[in-house]
Design a protein around this motif. Structure first.
Motif, PDB file in Angstrom:
ATOM      1  N   GLY A  26       0.787  -1.229   0.000  1.00 29.43           N
ATOM      2  CA  GLY A  26       0.000   0.000   0.000  1.00 29.43           C
ATOM      3  C   GLY A  26       0.815   1.273   0.000  1.00 29.43           C
ATOM      4  N   MET A  27       2.137   1.149  -0.057  1.00 31.49           N
ATOM      5  CA  MET A  27       3.008   2.336  -0.054  1.00 31.49           C
ATOM      6  C   MET A  27       2.833   3.106  -1.357  1.00 31.49           C
ATOM      7  N   ALA A  28       2.689   4.404  -1.256  1.00 31.90           N
ATOM      8  CA  ALA A  28       2.491   5.249  -2.438  1.00 31.90           C
ATOM      9  C   ALA A  28       3.734   5.263  -3.324  1.00 31.90           C
ATOM     10  N   LEU A  29       3.495   5.255  -4.627  1.00 34.86           N
ATOM     11  CA  LEU A  29       4.587   5.457  -5.577  1.00 34.86           C
ATOM     12  C   LEU A  29       5.073   6.904  -5.468  1.00 34.86           C
ATOM     13  N   PRO A  30       6.323   7.171  -5.813  1.00 36.28           N
ATOM     14  CA  PRO A  30       6.822   8.551  -5.787  1.00 36.28           C
ATOM     15  C   PRO A  30       5.990   9.484  -6.667  1.00 36.28           C
ATOM     16  N   ALA A  31       5.469   8.944  -7.748  1.00 34.72           N
ATOM     17  CA  ALA A  31       4.576   9.684  -8.648  1.00 34.72           C
ATOM     18  C   ALA A  31       3.622   8.673  -9.276  1.00 34.72           C
ATOM     19  N   GLU A  32       2.378   9.052  -9.458  1.00 32.48           N
ATOM     20  CA  GLU A  32       1.413   8.169 -10.121  1.00 32.48           C
ATOM     21  C   GLU A  32       1.890   7.872 -11.537  1.00 32.48           C
ATOM     22  N   VAL A  33       1.582   6.663 -12.009  1.00 25.84           N
ATOM     23  CA  VAL A  33       2.029   6.229 -13.329  1.00 25.84           C
ATOM     24  C   VAL A  33       0.828   5.749 -14.134  1.00 25.84           C
ATOM     25  N   GLU A  34       0.677   6.284 -15.337  1.00 23.56           N
ATOM     26  CA  GLU A  34      -0.354   5.821 -16.257  1.00 23.56           C
ATOM     27  C   GLU A  34       0.206   4.611 -16.996  1.00 23.56           C
ATOM     28  N   LEU A  35      -0.508   3.489 -16.920  1.00 24.21           N
ATOM     29  CA  LEU A  35      -0.081   2.261 -17.583  1.00 24.21           C
ATOM     30  C   LEU A  35      -1.148   1.786 -18.559  1.00 24.21           C
ATOM     31  N   ILE A  36      -0.710   1.064 -19.576  1.00 25.08           N
ATOM     32  CA  ILE A  36      -1.615   0.332 -20.444  1.00 25.08           C
ATOM     33  C   ILE A  36      -1.567  -1.112 -19.946  1.00 25.08           C
ATOM     34  N   CYS A  37      -2.696  -1.625 -19.543  1.00 26.12           N
ATOM     35  CA  CYS A  37      -2.771  -2.956 -18.951  1.00 26.12           C
ATOM     36  C   CYS A  37      -2.383  -4.034 -19.951  1.00 26.12           C
ATOM     37  N   GLU A  38      -1.522  -4.945 -19.504  1.00 22.81           N
ATOM     38  CA  GLU A  38      -1.123  -6.076 -20.334  1.00 22.81           C
ATOM     39  C   GLU A  38      -2.265  -7.066 -20.522  1.00 22.81           C
ATOM     40  N   GLY A  39      -3.234  -7.058 -19.610  1.00 21.33           N
ATOM     41  CA  GLY A  39      -4.339  -8.002 -19.670  1.00 21.33           C
ATOM     42  C   GLY A  39      -5.450  -7.601 -20.610  1.00 21.33           C
ATOM     43  N   CYS A  40      -5.816  -6.308 -20.580  1.00 26.27           N
ATOM     44  CA  CYS A  40      -6.984  -5.878 -21.359  1.00 26.27           C
ATOM     45  C   CYS A  40      -6.710  -4.706 -22.302  1.00 26.27           C
ATOM     46  N   GLY A  41      -5.532  -4.110 -22.206  1.00 24.80           N
ATOM     47  CA  GLY A  41      -5.182  -3.006 -23.098  1.00 24.80           C
ATOM     48  C   GLY A  41      -5.753  -1.657 -22.701  1.00 24.80           C
ATOM     49  N   GLN A  42      -6.440  -1.586 -21.553  1.00 24.36           N
ATOM     50  CA  GLN A  42      -7.029  -0.337 -21.096  1.00 24.36           C
ATOM     51  C   GLN A  42      -6.015   0.455 -20.256  1.00 24.36           C
ATOM     52  N   LYS A  43      -6.169   1.762 -20.269  1.00 27.66           N
ATOM     53  CA  LYS A  43      -5.305   2.628 -19.477  1.00 27.66           C
ATOM     54  C   LYS A  43      -5.827   2.681 -18.042  1.00 27.66           C
ATOM     55  N   PHE A  44      -4.893   2.644 -17.078  1.00 29.78           N
ATOM     56  CA  PHE A  44      -5.245   2.830 -15.671  1.00 29.78           C
ATOM     57  C   PHE A  44      -4.078   3.516 -14.967  1.00 29.78           C
ATOM     58  N   THR A  45      -4.323   4.008 -13.762  1.00 30.41           N
ATOM     59  CA  THR A  45      -3.304   4.725 -13.006  1.00 30.41           C
ATOM     60  C   THR A  45      -2.820   3.883 -11.840  1.00 30.41           C
ATOM     61  N   ALA A  46      -1.518   3.648 -11.792  1.00 33.18           N
ATOM     62  CA  ALA A  46      -0.893   2.960 -10.661  1.00 33.18           C
ATOM     63  C   ALA A  46      -0.514   4.026  -9.634  1.00 33.18           C
ATOM     64  N   ARG A  47      -0.963   3.835  -8.406  1.00 33.16           N
ATOM     65  CA  ARG A  47      -0.709   4.820  -7.353  1.00 33.16           C
ATOM     66  C   ARG A  47       0.123   4.265  -6.196  1.00 33.16           C
ATOM     67  N   THR A  48       0.137   2.938  -6.059  1.00 29.73           N
ATOM     68  CA  THR A  48       0.853   2.300  -4.958  1.00 29.73           C
ATOM     69  C   THR A  48       1.786   1.223  -5.509  1.00 29.73           C
ATOM     70  N   MET A  49       2.679   0.716  -4.643  1.00 28.68           N
ATOM     71  CA  MET A  49       3.656  -0.291  -5.060  1.00 28.68           C
ATOM     72  C   MET A  49       2.966  -1.517  -5.658  1.00 28.68           C
ATOM     73  N   GLU A  50       1.814  -1.880  -5.100  1.00 28.83           N
ATOM     74  CA  GLU A  50       0.972  -2.924  -5.691  1.00 28.83           C
ATOM     75  C   GLU A  50      -0.292  -2.243  -6.194  1.00 28.83           C
ATOM     76  N   SER A  51      -0.536  -2.351  -7.474  1.00 25.35           N
ATOM     77  CA  SER A  51      -1.706  -1.705  -8.076  1.00 25.35           C
ATOM     78  C   SER A  51      -2.475  -2.724  -8.896  1.00 25.35           C
TER      79      SER A  51
END
Length: 80
Positions: A26-51
């Motif tokens: 649950g630790m916050a990332l230094p900065a939020e990261v926009e990712l394209i999901c490898e599973g579905c191809g949709q964009k989402f925002t990673a905010r914590t070490m586990e997202s």
């Protein structure tokens, strides 16, 4: 044994397992990261070490040592 920043965790599932064991999920990332999901191809925002992708539930992880490098975020699996 603690492997520090040089440790290899055997892919995304290993990274997520390590995060959970060390209590860093649950630790916050230094900065939020926009990712394209490898599973579905949709964009989402990673905010914590586990997202998790909001669309399909693919779980991602990155260790605190590598959290400043978005290329180090690894997929662990859907619903992992």
């Amino acid at each position: 044994m603690h492997q520090g920043c040089d440790g290899s965790f055997g892919g995304g599932a290993g990274v997520v397992d390590k995060l959970r064991a060390m209590g860093f999920s649950g630790m916050a990332l230094p900065a939020e990261v926009e990712l394209i999901c490898e599973g579905c191809g949709q964009k989402f925002t990673a905010r914590t070490m586990e997202s998790k992708c909001d669309h399909c539930g693919m779980v991602y992880g990155v260790t605190p040592c590598h959290a400043n490098d978005p290329r180090s975020i690894q997929a662990a699996g859907v619903g992992y």
